[in-house]
Design an enzyme around this catalytic site. Structure first.
Site, PDB file in Angstrom:
ATOM      1  N   LYS A  87       0.820  -1.204   0.000  1.00 11.15           N
ATOM      2  CA  LYS A  87       0.000   0.000   0.000  1.00 11.15           C
ATOM      3  C   LYS A  87       0.869   1.276   0.000  1.00 11.15           C
ATOM      4  O   LYS A  87       2.075   1.206   0.195  1.00 11.15           O
ATOM      5  CB  LYS A  87      -0.926  -0.009   1.221  1.00 11.15           C
ATOM      6  CG  LYS A  87      -1.969  -1.143   1.187  1.00 11.15           C
ATOM      7  CD  LYS A  87      -2.835  -1.113  -0.055  1.00 11.15           C
ATOM      8  CE  LYS A  87      -4.173  -1.807   0.099  1.00 11.15           C
ATOM      9  NZ  LYS A  87      -4.125  -3.281   0.035  1.00 11.15           N
TER      10      LYS A  87
HETATM   11  C1  LIG Z   1      -5.512  -4.030   0.777  1.00  7.68           C
HETATM   12  C2  LIG Z   1      -6.959  -3.800   0.859  1.00  7.68           C
HETATM   13  C3  LIG Z   1      -7.736  -4.224   1.941  1.00  7.68           C
HETATM   14  C4  LIG Z   1      -7.218  -5.111   3.026  1.00  7.68           C
HETATM   15  O1  LIG Z   1      -6.059  -4.728   3.602  1.00  7.68           O
HETATM   16  P1  LIG Z   1      -5.030  -5.803   4.248  1.00  7.68           P
HETATM   17  O2  LIG Z   1      -4.192  -4.911   5.087  1.00  7.68           O
HETATM   18  O3  LIG Z   1      -4.284  -6.434   3.125  1.00  7.68           O
HETATM   19  O4  LIG Z   1      -5.838  -6.766   5.037  1.00  7.68           O
HETATM   20  C5  LIG Z   1      -9.068  -3.895   1.973  1.00  7.68           C
HETATM   21  N1  LIG Z   1      -9.638  -3.191   0.980  1.00  7.68           N
HETATM   22  C6  LIG Z   1      -8.937  -2.780  -0.084  1.00  7.68           C
HETATM   23  C7  LIG Z   1      -9.617  -1.982  -1.140  1.00  7.68           C
HETATM   24  C8  LIG Z   1      -7.596  -3.094  -0.200  1.00  7.68           C
HETATM   25  O5  LIG Z   1      -6.916  -2.726  -1.288  1.00  7.68           O
END
Ligand SMILES: *Cc1c(COP(=O)(O)O)cnc(C)c1O
Length: 396
Positions: free
Chosen positions: A186
């Site tokens: 992210k």
């Molecule tokens: C990455 C993501 C999540 C979940 O996050 P994690 O930290 O990987 O559990 C939820 N929603 C969206 C849109 C994402 O891109």
């Protein structure tokens, strides 16, 4: 997009602080910690940056969504409206609570279509969960209007859009609750981590307790804590939070690098006849983690993705054929593949995915190409990439 591209000395310094004290736990051990409360520090930084009253950091974005829903009392049989184009975490967090995910169409914003949301509201609906996919947001005014009219909660999944804004407000801070992910890929990362933010004191109080076995976190050193209700463990470790303390301070720097790279690519692609761009709702500002565009047909989009990849332009995705982000390839959901038995409320409430009409989503997602914007590119690399992309797209 990924903050891991630019790890530096501050990330190491924060981790070293944690290792020096040896306290890897976010709660308690008051005397040992040498004044370091990394998770709290990250929460305070989030409150400041997001102009919000409360932030609670947890172990993942999926955990943040689950805790956010639980904190607002979402449970068995409640319906949560979510988009067909998202990440599997959306329906996982809903199902984990015994609630029912109701998928609805996206429009040319690649996020929830407000009209489709309105059409899907029933007496069981409790939450509308827009997902600000690939760096840009849903029409939040329209969704807020629907939520007020039907007394529903607005929960923003801003996991992919941290740093973006809508009408001057940070994404995630507009709904009743907002969630971020700090997983490894992210915009800013903790390795693994996530956060929920809210201005609602009750949700915040419920959220921090629920994510730590129901502990009330009152008093020092965990001595006299009560358990007002049942919870679970969604805690983050101090080591992960330490990385986040460094990364949150660099968010604006990351966004401006992304914006610069995005703008070069977008300007180059603008004159290409067959290319149109994703609509950003009025008053919205993306976080520029992806450049999203449409081609005239599904065949052209599929062909473009292959040609871009063959030309060495990596990081351009055709989500329609990919099993990460679009309902069409989520066989585990659409064919009900679960370990154990699901609650009756869920089994009775789930849509029949083979019969539900998602042709509007197919129309937009089927023609979309989504190109990742990296932080580490040099100016020459971006220019070369722009040139190659134009050549490929002109020759389709
Ligand atoms: C990455 C993501 C999540 C979940 O996050 P994690 O930290 O990987 O559990 C939820 N929603 C969206 C849109 C994402 O891109």
């Amino acid at each position: 997009m990924p903050g891991f591209e630019l790890f530096g000395e501050t990330e190491k310094k924060h981790i070293q602080d944690v290792m020096n004290s040896g306290v890897l736990m976010r709660y308690g051990f008051d005397a040992m910690r040498q004044g370091h409360w990394k998770t709290k520090e990250l929460e305070e930084a989030l409150c400041q940056r997001m102009h919000i009253g409360y932030a609670h950091v947890v172990s993942s974005g999926t955990a943040a969504l689950t805790v956010a829903l639980a904190s607002a009392g979402v449970g068995a049989g409640d319906e949560v409206i979510m988009p067909t184009f998202t990440f599997v975490a959306s329906f996982e967090s809903i199902l984990a609570l015994g609630a029912v995910p109701v998928l609805v169409d996206v429009d040319d914003t690649l996020t929830l279509d407000p009209q489709a949301v309105e059409n899907a509201v029933t007496t069981k609906t409790k939450v509308v969960m827009p997902v600000h996919m690939c760096g840009s947001m849903a029409d939040l005014d329209a969704l807020q209007h629907i939520c007020r009219k039907h007394r529903l909660l607005l929960l923003e999944d801003a996991c992919q859009a941290i740093g973006g804004s809508y009408k001057g407000k940070p994404l995630g801070s507009i709904g009743d609750l907002g969630c971020f992910s700090f997983d490894y890929v992210k915009t800013i990362t903790c390795g693994e981590g996530g956060a929920l933010i809210t201005n609602n004191n009750e949700y915040y109080e419920n959220g921090h307790k629920y994510s730590d076995h129901g502990h009330d976190h009152i008093g020092n050193d965990r001595g006299a804590e009560e358990h007002p209700f049942l919870g679970y463990n969604f805690r983050i470790s101090e080591l992960n939070a330490a990385v986040g303390c460094a990364q949150i301070k660099r968010l604006d720097e990351f966004i401006s690098i992304q914006k610069k790279n995005y703008s070069i690519l977008r300007e180059a692609l603008s004159p290409v006849e067959d290319v149109t761009f994703r609509r950003v709702p009025e008053g919205g500002e993306e976080n520029y983690s992806f450049l999203n565009f449409f081609l005239p047909t599904e065949e052209m989009a599929r062909k473009a993705q292959k040609a871009l990849s063959n030309a060495g332009v990596d990081g351009c995705f055709y989500w329609y054929d990919n099993n990460w982000h679009y309902y069409r390839k989520w066989k585990h959901l659409t064919e009900h593949k679960f370990l154990g038995k699901l609650p009756e409320e869920v089994l009775n409430g789930l849509q029949n995915f083979t019969k539900t009409d998602f042709s509007q989503s197919d129309h937009w997602v089927g023609r979309n190409i989504s190109c990742l914007i990296k932080l580490g590119w040099s100016e020459d690399e971006v220019q070369l990439r722009a040139q190659k992309m134009v050549e490929v797209l002109k020759s389709l």
